[in-house]
Design a protein around this motif. Structure first.
Motif, PDB file in Angstrom:
ATOM      1  N   MET A  65       0.845  -1.200   0.000  1.00 32.67           N
ATOM      2  CA  MET A  65       0.000   0.000   0.000  1.00 32.67           C
ATOM      3  C   MET A  65       0.879   1.248   0.000  1.00 32.67           C
ATOM      4  SD  MET A  65      -2.981   1.062   2.714  1.00 32.67           S
ATOM      5  CE  MET A  65      -3.901   2.569   2.508  1.00 32.67           C
ATOM      6  N   LYS A  66       0.544   2.187  -0.847  1.00 29.04           N
ATOM      7  CA  LYS A  66       1.357   3.382  -0.973  1.00 29.04           C
ATOM      8  C   LYS A  66       1.182   4.282   0.238  1.00 29.04           C
ATOM      9  CE  LYS A  66       2.497   7.025  -4.260  1.00 29.04           C
ATOM     10  NZ  LYS A  66       2.166   7.640  -5.550  1.00 29.04           N
ATOM     11  N   GLU A  67       2.324   4.721   0.805  1.00 29.01           N
ATOM     12  CA  GLU A  67       2.292   5.541   2.003  1.00 29.01           C
ATOM     13  C   GLU A  67       1.874   6.971   1.679  1.00 29.01           C
ATOM     14  OE1 GLU A  67       5.327   6.903   5.610  1.00 29.01           O
ATOM     15  OE2 GLU A  67       6.076   5.887   3.815  1.00 29.01           O
ATOM     16  N   LYS A  68       0.951   7.497   2.481  1.00 27.95           N
ATOM     17  CA  LYS A  68       0.515   8.875   2.300  1.00 27.95           C
ATOM     18  C   LYS A  68       1.567   9.822   2.870  1.00 27.95           C
ATOM     19  CE  LYS A  68      -3.283  12.066   3.275  1.00 27.95           C
ATOM     20  NZ  LYS A  68      -4.577  12.249   3.983  1.00 27.95           N
ATOM     21  N   ILE A  69       1.901  10.851   2.097  1.00 26.74           N
ATOM     22  CA  ILE A  69       2.935  11.788   2.502  1.00 26.74           C
ATOM     23  C   ILE A  69       2.295  13.072   3.006  1.00 26.74           C
ATOM     24  CG2 ILE A  69       4.870  13.193   1.715  1.00 26.74           C
ATOM     25  CD1 ILE A  69       5.567  11.031  -0.268  1.00 26.74           C
ATOM     26  N   ASN A  70       2.550  13.391   4.276  1.00 25.06           N
ATOM     27  CA  ASN A  70       2.091  14.639   4.864  1.00 25.06           C
ATOM     28  C   ASN A  70       3.306  15.509   5.160  1.00 25.06           C
ATOM     29  OD1 ASN A  70      -0.734  13.993   5.018  1.00 25.06           O
ATOM     30  ND2 ASN A  70      -0.240  12.594   6.694  1.00 25.06           N
ATOM     31  N   ILE A  71       3.301  16.722   4.647  1.00 22.12           N
ATOM     32  CA  ILE A  71       4.445  17.618   4.810  1.00 22.12           C
ATOM     33  C   ILE A  71       4.196  18.555   5.983  1.00 22.12           C
ATOM     34  CG2 ILE A  71       5.893  19.346   3.686  1.00 22.12           C
ATOM     35  CD1 ILE A  71       5.145  18.176   1.021  1.00 22.12           C
ATOM     36  N   HIS A  72       5.149  18.639   6.877  1.00 20.72           N
ATOM     37  CA  HIS A  72       5.066  19.507   8.052  1.00 20.72           C
ATOM     38  C   HIS A  72       4.910  20.964   7.600  1.00 20.72           C
ATOM     39  CE1 HIS A  72       6.346  21.605  11.727  1.00 20.72           C
ATOM     40  NE2 HIS A  72       6.087  20.468  12.372  1.00 20.72           N
ATOM     41  N   PRO A  73       4.120  21.775   8.314  1.00 23.10           N
ATOM     42  CA  PRO A  73       3.891  23.171   7.903  1.00 23.10           C
ATOM     43  C   PRO A  73       5.172  23.984   7.729  1.00 23.10           C
ATOM     44  CG  PRO A  73       2.313  22.542   9.593  1.00 23.10           C
ATOM     45  CD  PRO A  73       3.271  21.404   9.469  1.00 23.10           C
ATOM     46  N   ILE A  74       6.159  23.765   8.602  1.00 22.50           N
ATOM     47  CA  ILE A  74       7.417  24.512   8.462  1.00 22.50           C
ATOM     48  C   ILE A  74       8.156  24.080   7.206  1.00 22.50           C
ATOM     49  CG2 ILE A  74       9.708  24.852   9.474  1.00 22.50           C
ATOM     50  CD1 ILE A  74       8.414  24.866  12.212  1.00 22.50           C
ATOM     51  N   ALA A  75       8.182  22.780   6.937  1.00 23.50           N
ATOM     52  CA  ALA A  75       8.813  22.290   5.711  1.00 23.50           C
ATOM     53  C   ALA A  75       8.100  22.851   4.486  1.00 23.50           C
ATOM     54  CB  ALA A  75       8.806  20.762   5.684  1.00 23.50           C
ATOM     55  N   ARG A  76       6.778  22.905   4.552  1.00 18.57           N
ATOM     56  CA  ARG A  76       6.003  23.434   3.430  1.00 18.57           C
ATOM     57  C   ARG A  76       6.347  24.907   3.177  1.00 18.57           C
ATOM     58  NH1 ARG A  76       1.443  21.353   1.288  1.00 18.57           N
ATOM     59  NH2 ARG A  76       1.202  19.981   3.091  1.00 18.57           N
ATOM     60  N   ARG A  77       6.473  25.689   4.244  1.00 27.39           N
ATOM     61  CA  ARG A  77       6.794  27.109   4.083  1.00 27.39           C
ATOM     62  C   ARG A  77       8.199  27.283   3.496  1.00 27.39           C
ATOM     63  NH1 ARG A  77       5.425  31.716   7.159  1.00 27.39           N
ATOM     64  NH2 ARG A  77       3.416  30.677   7.497  1.00 27.39           N
ATOM     65  N   LEU A  78       9.148  26.477   3.954  1.00 23.79           N
ATOM     66  CA  LEU A  78      10.509  26.564   3.423  1.00 23.79           C
ATOM     67  C   LEU A  78      10.555  26.200   1.939  1.00 23.79           C
ATOM     68  CD1 LEU A  78      12.525  25.013   6.393  1.00 23.79           C
ATOM     69  CD2 LEU A  78      12.458  27.417   5.707  1.00 23.79           C
ATOM     70  N   ILE A  79       9.771  25.213   1.559  1.00 29.08           N
ATOM     71  CA  ILE A  79       9.695  24.828   0.149  1.00 29.08           C
ATOM     72  C   ILE A  79       9.080  25.960  -0.676  1.00 29.08           C
ATOM     73  CG2 ILE A  79       8.548  23.262  -1.471  1.00 29.08           C
ATOM     74  CD1 ILE A  79       8.901  21.047   0.641  1.00 29.08           C
ATOM     75  N   GLU A  80       8.049  26.615  -0.140  1.00 32.25           N
ATOM     76  CA  GLU A  80       7.396  27.718  -0.855  1.00 32.25           C
ATOM     77  C   GLU A  80       8.345  28.893  -1.053  1.00 32.25           C
ATOM     78  OE1 GLU A  80       4.091  28.496   1.652  1.00 32.25           O
ATOM     79  OE2 GLU A  80       2.856  26.828   0.889  1.00 32.25           O
ATOM     80  N   THR A  81       9.099  29.240  -0.013  1.00 34.37           N
ATOM     81  CA  THR A  81      10.016  30.376  -0.143  1.00 34.37           C
ATOM     82  C   THR A  81      11.121  30.077  -1.151  1.00 34.37           C
ATOM     83  OG1 THR A  81      11.314  29.610   1.765  1.00 34.37           O
ATOM     84  CG2 THR A  81       9.582  31.218   2.192  1.00 34.37           C
ATOM     85  N   ARG A  82      11.574  28.834  -1.160  1.00 31.37           N
ATOM     86  CA  ARG A  82      12.633  28.486  -2.125  1.00 31.37           C
ATOM     87  C   ARG A  82      12.080  28.496  -3.553  1.00 31.37           C
ATOM     88  NH1 ARG A  82      17.728  24.515  -1.273  1.00 31.37           N
ATOM     89  NH2 ARG A  82      18.464  24.514  -3.422  1.00 31.37           N
ATOM     90  N   PHE A  83      10.823  28.108  -3.708  1.00 28.20           N
ATOM     91  CA  PHE A  83      10.199  28.182  -5.029  1.00 28.20           C
ATOM     92  C   PHE A  83      10.169  29.625  -5.532  1.00 28.20           C
ATOM     93  CE2 PHE A  83       6.215  29.219  -7.270  1.00 28.20           C
ATOM     94  CZ  PHE A  83       6.442  28.542  -8.464  1.00 28.20           C
ATOM     95  N   LEU A  84       9.725  30.550  -4.686  1.00 28.52           N
ATOM     96  CA  LEU A  84       9.678  31.956  -5.085  1.00 28.52           C
ATOM     97  C   LEU A  84      11.079  32.485  -5.413  1.00 28.52           C
ATOM     98  CD1 LEU A  84       7.094  33.520  -2.593  1.00 28.52           C
ATOM     99  CD2 LEU A  84       6.818  33.168  -5.046  1.00 28.52           C
ATOM    100  N   ARG A  85      12.044  32.117  -4.566  1.00 26.83           N
ATOM    101  CA  ARG A  85      13.413  32.568  -4.798  1.00 26.83           C
ATOM    102  C   ARG A  85      13.948  32.055  -6.132  1.00 26.83           C
ATOM    103  NH1 ARG A  85      15.975  30.174  -0.604  1.00 26.83           N
ATOM    104  NH2 ARG A  85      15.022  31.604   0.886  1.00 26.83           N
TER     105      ARG A  85
END
Length: 442
Positions: free
Chosen positions: A1-21
């Motif tokens: 069964m494929k594991e569901k991936i939940n991203i921590h809010p802080i990790a999500r914010r860091l990913i978003e800022t790097r995307f914008l950068r």
């Protein structure tokens, strides 16, 4: 069964800022060398400036990584965004040569860092890895890389339009909107990072301190104390073994990265200049090619992320990069810009798509308390050698030929593939756990 991936809010914010950068960096990756060329710089001078940026990144990144393990990571990212905001605003209002050189060196303009925060990237990488379980790193880091490539793609597209959006400007002045774009993104990211909460680093209690505290206990508990001392000494020996294994893995990866980074630095930062001089094309032609490249490379990154679950990180890195070497050899011999652009796009898909997998492997070699150091050492091994690449590549383009930088880079990247396969395979299993298997004793 494929594991569901939940991203921590802080990790999500860091990913978003790097995307914008990465959007701002994508625009600079295409147009910054063209901007310098419009100011009258030749390939050697451009290469030396890019080298200066790489050396500054190398000098600061190791210090940042080690310090961030002790004092936290947020402060460094806030400082980076403040500095970037100030530098780009200054260049927009008063584009003097001194400010340009200083800003380019400190913030790596034109190096196409895929959204990385310059010399402060080790702090960012360690902070992100803290909130991603080991078994999910291959997938999440590959998705993170995909977003960065897509951001670079958006920026590359903007690079084709921004120089034409200032009416009545010519020469280098038509590129000023590049700095405005990066200033706006820095302001947004500064707000996003400043509002994040970071847990204070937990000081590591060293075993010898525990032993001293035991000596202060009552002498009536001698037998108990002796048993506890034996446990402490065992922990000391275990810690030494773990650090020895971690350090060996980090040293191997650093040496292997040095080989590849020289090859990458020889040609990658100077490609827009090479396209312009060899085929007579400008940002309106180069920008869309880079945009398509980054979009497709992002999709490739997701695909390679899935392959890591089946074949492991090492094999998912080695085979695509081997194909990338063959395409790099062919690139300087094609007769038209269309063929060169096609080879460049395909090579990027198979070569750079493994970036997330490589990041996942590097942060999995050590435990969380040493990830800032590990990320900084990995960053140092890439940026130090790559720093000299643009200067050497620029000199070769100006004084030797348009072919030799590509041939030398191909040889070095082939050596990297062999060394990576040979020495990093034993560490592949570390990516499937939260920390190296030896860390279970810590």
């Amino acid at each position: 069964m494929k594991e569901k991936i939940n991203i921590h809010p802080i990790a999500r914010r860091l990913i978003e800022t790097r995307f914008l950068r990465s959007v701002g960096q994508g625009a600079l990756a295409v147009d910054f060398t063209l901007y310098l060329h419009a100011r009258g710089w030749d390939a050697t001078e451009i290469g030396l400036l890019l080298m200066g940026g790489g050396l500054a990144n190398s000098a600061l990144s190791l210090l940042v990584g080690i310090t961030s393990d002790r004092v936290g990571r947020k402060l460094f990212l806030v400082f980076y965004e403040i500095g970037l905001l100030a530098a780009t605003l200054w260049l927009t209002l008063a584009p003097s040569i001194g400010v340009l050189i200083l800003s380019a060196v400190l913030f790596g303009f034109g190096r196409g860092a895929n959204g990385a925060s310059g010399p402060f990237a080790p702090a960012e990488q360690a902070w992100l890895a803290k909130y991603i379980p080991g078994r999910q790193r291959g997938s999440i880091f590959s998705w993170n890389a995909a977003l960065q490539f897509w951001g670079m793609g958006i920026g590359s597209l903007l690079a084709g339009f921004l120089p034409r959006m200032l009416p009545g400007t010519s020469g280098s002045h038509r590129f000023l909107l590049l700095f405005v774009l990066n200033a706006v993104i820095a302001a947004i990211n500064l707000l996003q990072i400043a509002t994040l909460r970071e847990d204070a680093p937990v000081p590591e209690e060293l075993p010898f301190r525990k032993e001293k505290s035991l000596e202060k206990q009552s002498a009536s508990n001698d037998s108990v104390i002796q048993g506890q001392k034996e446990v402490v000494m065992s922990a000391v020996e275990s810690e030494k073994e773990i650090r020895h294994r971690e350090n060996r893995a980090l040293l191997l990866l650093a040496v292997i990265n040095l080989v590849n980074s020289v090859g990458v630095g020889l040609v990658a930062p100077l490609l827009p200049y090479w396209f312009d001089v060899k085929f007579g094309v400008g940002p309106s032609a180069i920008g869309p090619v880079y945009a398509l490249t980054f979009v497709l490379t992002g999709l490739s990154s997701i695909g390679i992320g899935r392959l890591t679950q089946r074949f492991g990180l090492v094999q998912s890195i080695v085979w695509p990069r081997l194909l990338g070497v063959a395409l790099l050899v062919a690139l300087p011999f094609v007769p038209t810009f269309s063929w060169a652009a096609l080879l460049y796009v395909v090579r990027s898909i198979v070569n750079r798509g493994s970036m997330g997998a490589r990041q996942a492997l590097s942060v999995s070699l050590v435990r969380d308390k040493r990830r800032g150091f590990a990320s900084s050492l990995n960053n140092l091994s890439w940026s130090l050698a790559a720093s000299f690449g643009p200067a050497v590549g620029g000199w070769l383009l100006d004084r030797v030929s348009f072919f030799w930088p590509f041939l030398i880079a191909s040889f070095l990247q082939l050596a990297y593939v062999f060394l990576f396969q040979r020495f990093m395979r034993p560490y592949d299993n570390m990516s499937t756990t939260a920390s190296p298997k030896s860390a279970s004793h810590s």
